[in-house]
Write a protein that holds these residues in place. Structure first.
Motif, PDB file in Angstrom:
ATOM      1  N   ASP A 112      14.083   4.115   1.691  1.00  0.00           N
ATOM      2  CA  ASP A 112      13.548   5.044   0.688  1.00  0.00           C
ATOM      3  C   ASP A 112      13.321   6.409   1.343  1.00  0.00           C
ATOM      4  O   ASP A 112      12.404   6.566   2.160  1.00  0.00           O
ATOM      5  N   ASN A 114      12.393   9.115  -0.221  1.00  0.00           N
ATOM      6  CA  ASN A 114      11.447   9.904  -1.014  1.00  0.00           C
ATOM      7  C   ASN A 114      10.026   9.358  -0.923  1.00  0.00           C
ATOM      8  O   ASN A 114       9.167   9.697  -1.747  1.00  0.00           O
ATOM      9  N   PHE A 115       9.771   8.549   0.066  1.00  0.00           N
ATOM     10  CA  PHE A 115       8.451   7.939   0.218  1.00  0.00           C
ATOM     11  C   PHE A 115       7.415   9.027   0.494  1.00  0.00           C
ATOM     12  O   PHE A 115       7.597   9.899   1.338  1.00  0.00           O
ATOM     13  N   GLN A 119       1.311   7.751  -1.574  1.00  0.00           N
ATOM     14  CA  GLN A 119       1.545   6.696  -2.559  1.00  0.00           C
ATOM     15  C   GLN A 119       1.278   5.322  -1.976  1.00  0.00           C
ATOM     16  O   GLN A 119       0.974   4.383  -2.707  1.00  0.00           O
ATOM     17  N   ARG A 121       2.709   2.644  -1.223  1.00  0.00           N
ATOM     18  CA  ARG A 121       3.640   1.538  -1.404  1.00  0.00           C
ATOM     19  C   ARG A 121       4.977   2.060  -1.900  1.00  0.00           C
ATOM     20  O   ARG A 121       5.074   3.174  -2.416  1.00  0.00           O
ATOM     21  N   THR A 122       6.004   1.231  -1.747  1.00  0.00           N
ATOM     22  CA  THR A 122       7.325   1.575  -2.251  1.00  0.00           C
ATOM     23  C   THR A 122       7.937   0.334  -2.890  1.00  0.00           C
ATOM     24  O   THR A 122       7.367  -0.767  -2.817  1.00  0.00           O
ATOM     25  N   SER A 123       9.087   0.462  -3.500  1.00  0.00           N
ATOM     26  CA  SER A 123       9.722  -0.651  -4.208  1.00  0.00           C
ATOM     27  C   SER A 123      10.078  -1.786  -3.250  1.00  0.00           C
ATOM     28  O   SER A 123      10.401  -1.568  -2.079  1.00  0.00           O
ATOM     29  N   TYR A 126      13.410  -1.858  -1.150  1.00  0.00           N
ATOM     30  CA  TYR A 126      13.609  -1.142   0.111  1.00  0.00           C
ATOM     31  C   TYR A 126      13.178  -1.989   1.303  1.00  0.00           C
ATOM     32  O   TYR A 126      12.167  -2.692   1.250  1.00  0.00           O
ATOM     33  N   ILE A 129      11.428   2.976   5.026  1.00  0.00           N
ATOM     34  CA  ILE A 129      11.199   4.311   4.493  1.00  0.00           C
ATOM     35  C   ILE A 129      11.655   5.344   5.514  1.00  0.00           C
ATOM     36  O   ILE A 129      11.809   5.038   6.706  1.00  0.00           O
TER      37      ILE A 129
END
Length: 593
Positions: A112, A114-115, A119, A121-123, A126, A129
């Motif tokens: 990712d 664009n982390f 935020q 957390r991420t999807s 992924y 990051i």
């Protein structure tokens, strides 16, 4: 005696590499075309990594060698062996984050780019990051918590940036101290300063200096021999300059001549002024060189690296006037900058103009001609800039970089193959040559107060070609037949062929006696003396770069052998005698003394 690798560990590494469809380490560097999936140095570095299974590993490899592929292959293998389950990539710029994510996607790793640190957390889609060093400094504690929550591999791309500021280094150390594994990458010379780079190992060199210690190093010289990178020809341009200081004094000097630090900086900035004649002449010569290369490599592109956005826009206008087409203009604060670089990299447009955004890490393999039109002259930035042109796509490609003929840049160009480590607490050394030059300067040449200045005029002269640590050619006017000989070198040449052609051009030019030329039109005495002094100073500058003798010493040796007063009051006959004597030294290789 070196320790033998653990057979079990080596077998495990080989199995992991084989599982990825990659060849094992080669016993020696492979010739061009033999390493289809993984280059020999990458395989050897992977083998060493899995033999030693270190927590921290520093890989130093020349730009264009394939550090990204090495790092992602390593990450893929560590994931397959369940030694890690998350990846964090730290890069210098926003564009490079995206470039890493796209490279990872090609081997089925989802990163990712664009982390945002805030935020948290991420999807789940992924596996890792990507963020910038500046992004790490925003909230290192949040990244530390994330790093602790998984078995994390941290990849620090161009890790010297962690030493750019004390706060960045502290943030990187705080955020990634708990990481399971850390891989540091760099492709440019480390500097000498007092900021240690986090997670890099330093060792005493026996002279009271601590130097960084790479776990695997692959230099430009090795990569050139392997055909992984291109040979680079540096086209150096000097010229006469005229500017007014903030104190109202008008200064006339020759670019690259013996000047104080402040005056040398003002001279360079005068040459780079788009309103003068120096930069348009150099851009026109670079475009001529690009046309020659495109005759053999149709999609070859050129890049102009400018000091600031105002200069970049002006250079873009000059290139449009020269070529009839507007170049791609990349300004770092524009939202579409990254997309512009990608579009240029995938197309066949002739020129791109940028400030700093394309100086490091950005991958545009078709770049074959560069113009170093920036006043930034540190070895680190120079190496980063030149690194944009060295990546080879096919055998026989070469690159040409046009540079101002100033001593530090010519030194960097001649030391392309020299490896540098990060030095801590380096002792100060006195340069006797610099002291001698300073002692010979007149009072009017001493440092002037810093401040603004006004460029009044500039003219460009072709100075020489620097290749493989050697100089070729003697100073001649821009637009001359001698300059055309070098600009017209074929676009596809092996390194040995480049050197052979340069030697032949050099021999032809040195063998030409100025008295064999057609009679020049009658000129006034002061114009004749000015032209002779200009020619002599250009030859002295060339001899200085060949021998490292200060300009004042060369002038003194000429006076010793030829007699007569200082250059400023010498007659035309005396100046011509010194010119002929210096040409004789160049032809015979003999030094006075």
């Amino acid at each position: 005696m070196s320790a033998q690798p653990d057979p079990a560990s080596a077998a495990g590494a080989a199995a992991a590499i084989a599982a990825s469809g990659l060849p094992p380490a080669f016993p020696a560097r492979a010739a061009w075309g033999t390493a289809k999936s993984l280059r020999a140095w990458q395989a050897a570095a992977l083998q060493r990594y899995f033999d030693e299974t270190p927590r921290d590993f520093l890989a130093v490899a020349t730009p264009g060698a394939g550090k990204t592929s090495f790092a992602l292959t390593l990450a893929q293998n560590l994931l397959a062996r369940r030694q890690i389950d998350r990846i964090i990539i730290v890069a210098p710029t926003e564009h490079l984050k995206t470039q890493w994510a796209e490279a990872a996607h090609r081997i089925n790793l989802a990163i990712d780019p664009n982390f945002g640190v805030k935020q948290g957390r991420t999807s789940r889609d992924y596996q890792g990051i990507a963020l910038t060093y500046a992004g790490v400094a925003v909230n290192p504690l949040a990244l530390r918590i994330r790093t602790e929550g998984f078995k994390t591999l941290v990849i620090l791309d161009e890790v010297h940036h962690a030493g750019d500021a004390l706060s960045w280094g502290e943030a990187v150390r705080e955020a990634f101290e708990p990481a399971t594994r850390r891989l540091m990458l760099t492709g440019t010379p480390f500097r000498s300063d007092t900021n240690p780079i986090p997670f890099v190992r330093y060792e005493a060199d026996g002279a009271g200096v601590l130097r960084s210690k790479a776990d695997y190093a692959y230099g430009y010289g090795e990569a050139l021999a392997d055909g992984i990178v291109r040979p680079v020809l540096f086209m150096a341009y000097s010229g006469d300059l005229h500017w007014r200081t903030s104190a109202g004094d008008e200064i006339s000097a020759r670019l690259g001549g013996p000047l104080t630090k402040d005056l040398a900086s003002q001279a360079l900035r005068t040459a780079l002024d788009p309103q003068g004649s120096w930069i348009p002449a150099v851009l026109k010569a670079a475009d001529t060189r690009l046309s020659e290369i495109r005759a053999h490599v149709p999609d070859a592109g050129g890049l102009v690296i400018a000091t600031d956005q105002t200069a970049a826009r002006a250079y873009a206008g000059l290139l449009k006037a020269i070529t009839g087409r507007a170049p791609t203009l990349v300004l770092s604060d524009e939202p579409q900058s990254s997309k512009k670089i990608t579009t240029f990299a995938e197309g066949d447009a002739r020129w791109m103009v940028a400030v700093r955004m394309v100086s490091e890490g950005v991958d545009v393999p078709r770049l074959a001609v560069g113009v170093y039109a920036t006043s930034t002259s540190t070895p680190l930035f120079f190496a980063q800039a030149v690194g944009r042109f060295v990546r080879a796509r096919s055998k026989g490609e070469s690159a040409s970089v046009f540079v101002p003929s100033v001593p530090n840049l010519l030194l960097f160009a001649s030391e392309m193959e020299k490896e540098r480590d990060h030095v801590l607490r380096a002792p100060k050394e006195v340069d006797e040559a610099d002291l001698l030059v300073e002692a010979e300067r007149t009072e009017s040449e001493r440092d002037l107060p810093e401040g603004e200045f006004t460029a009044l005029g500039s003219e460009a002269d072709f100075d020489r070609v620097v290749f493989d640590g050697a100089d070729f050619g003697l100073t001649t006017q821009s637009g001359s037949d001698e300059e055309a000989d070098y600009l017209g070198l074929p676009g596809l040449l092996e390194p040995d062929q480049v050197k052979d052609l340069l030697r032949r051009h050099q021999a032809n030019h040195l063998s030409r006696s100025p008295r064999d030329a057609a009679p020049a039109p009658t000129v006034s005495t002061h114009e004749e003396l000015r032209a002779l002094r200009k020619e002599l100073n250009g030859l002295v500058a060339a001899w200085h770069h060949r021998t490292d003798l200060p300009h004042g010493v060369v002038h003194a040796q000429l006076r010793t052998e030829c007699g007569g007063p200082p250059t400023a009051i010498a007659s035309a006959e005396q100046l011509q005698e010194r010119i002929d004597r210096l040409r004789e030294w160049a032809v015979t290789g003999r030094r006075p003394g």
